[in-house]
Design an enzyme around this catalytic site. Structure first.
Site, PDB file in Angstrom:
ATOM      1  N   HIS A  25       0.865  -1.174   0.000  1.00 47.71           N
ATOM      2  CA  HIS A  25       0.000   0.000   0.000  1.00 47.71           C
ATOM      3  C   HIS A  25       0.901   1.224   0.000  1.00 47.71           C
ATOM      4  O   HIS A  25       1.892   1.278   0.733  1.00 47.71           O
ATOM      5  CB  HIS A  25      -0.925   0.003   1.215  1.00 47.71           C
ATOM      6  CG  HIS A  25      -1.913   1.130   1.177  1.00 47.71           C
ATOM      7  ND1 HIS A  25      -2.774   1.322   0.111  1.00 47.71           N
ATOM      8  CD2 HIS A  25      -2.164   2.147   2.040  1.00 47.71           C
ATOM      9  CE1 HIS A  25      -3.520   2.395   0.330  1.00 47.71           C
ATOM     10  NE2 HIS A  25      -3.165   2.916   1.486  1.00 47.71           N
ATOM     11  N   HIS A  37      -3.061   9.151   0.924  1.00 43.72           N
ATOM     12  CA  HIS A  37      -3.034   7.937   0.114  1.00 43.72           C
ATOM     13  C   HIS A  37      -4.416   7.670  -0.451  1.00 43.72           C
ATOM     14  O   HIS A  37      -5.409   8.279  -0.041  1.00 43.72           O
ATOM     15  CB  HIS A  37      -2.530   6.748   0.944  1.00 43.72           C
ATOM     16  CG  HIS A  37      -3.278   6.526   2.228  1.00 43.72           C
ATOM     17  ND1 HIS A  37      -3.960   5.360   2.507  1.00 43.72           N
ATOM     18  CD2 HIS A  37      -3.461   7.320   3.323  1.00 43.72           C
ATOM     19  CE1 HIS A  37      -4.508   5.425   3.705  1.00 43.72           C
ATOM     20  NE2 HIS A  37      -4.231   6.610   4.231  1.00 43.72           N
ATOM     21  N   CYS A 146      -3.532   2.784  -5.465  1.00 42.60           N
ATOM     22  CA  CYS A 146      -2.706   3.673  -4.645  1.00 42.60           C
ATOM     23  C   CYS A 146      -1.375   4.012  -5.309  1.00 42.60           C
ATOM     24  O   CYS A 146      -0.838   5.115  -5.117  1.00 42.60           O
ATOM     25  CB  CYS A 146      -2.479   3.056  -3.269  1.00 42.60           C
ATOM     26  SG  CYS A 146      -1.666   1.427  -3.287  1.00 42.60           S
TER      27      CYS A 146
END
Length: 227
Positions: A25, A37, A146
């Site tokens: 991530h 994010h 992301c």
């Protein structure tokens, strides 16, 4: 590479591994122990307790004891502001590398670096701040994730077709393509030779799809970005 928290800089593209290193991530560090994010999780009203649950996919905790604004996001907007600790969850901190050579890109794991150059940190943070308030389109693990978000914040680059880049996804999709293209060699080569050809084709295709190598990318001002 792994990064100590006291060495992190404003505008850094950071990531942490999830799912036993199956995927990462990623986000942009904007200072003040905060990360912006892009996630696919639902909106939350956040305040942390030791017994709170944690969404490892989105990087959003159910609550945060330290920062009242941790988990801030506008309705129908996947771009989220989290504190660094909640972004990391139980994972370690890593720095996404920019301006690497093609050779370094080929030997490193997909989703950890790019040959593209980063813009100045002030520009990177300005893009992230703008997208926090205006969104980055609908989250999609394959075509708008992301890494797409963080790469755009760092470079301002987007394909003319509106497609961003994700080396993490390319490293997965390029494998079957390389295997398919190398099939004819199985008629004239031993298995070891075919495997070598497949490996070479895999790296060629993956490099060609890198944000820094693509010929169809243009610099898009964040105010004009459409997803």
């Amino acid at each position: 590479h792994r990064l100590r928290k006291d060495n992190i800089k404003h505008g850094d593209h950071i990531y942490t591994w999830r799912g036993c290193y199956a995927y990462s991530h990623q986000g942009i560090y904007v200072g003040g122990s905060k990360v912006i994010h892009f996630t696919g999780g639902s909106n939350r009203n956040l305040s942390f307790s030791s017994s709170s649950s944690y969404n490892l996919t989105s990087g959003i905790p159910s609550s945060c004891p330290t920062y009242p604004d941790c988990g801030f996001r506008l309705p129908n907007n996947g771009v989220t502001l989290s504190c660094l600790n909640c972004f990391l969850g139980t994972g370690s901190l890593f720095l996404y590398a920019y301006g690497v050579s093609k050779y370094a890109f080929m030997v490193k794991r997909g989703g950890t670096c790019t040959t593209a150059q980063s813009d100045p940190s002030e520009t990177v943070i300005q893009r992230a701040d703008h997208l926090l308030l205006n969104g980055f389109g609908n989250y999609d693990a394959i075509i708008n994730n992301c890494e797409h978000f963080a790469l755009y914040c760092k470079t301002g680059l987007q394909g003319k077709d509106g497609r961003g880049g994700s080396a993490q996804i390319s490293s997965i999709t390029c494998g079957p393509v390389a295997a398919l293209v190398s099939l004819p060699f199985a008629l004239v080569m031993p298995a070891v030779g075919v495997a070598s050809v497949t490996a070479v084709l895999y790296n060629i295709i993956r490099c060609a799809d890198d944000t820094g190598a693509r010929t169809d990318t243009i610099n898009v001002p964040v105010e004009e970005l459409t997803r």
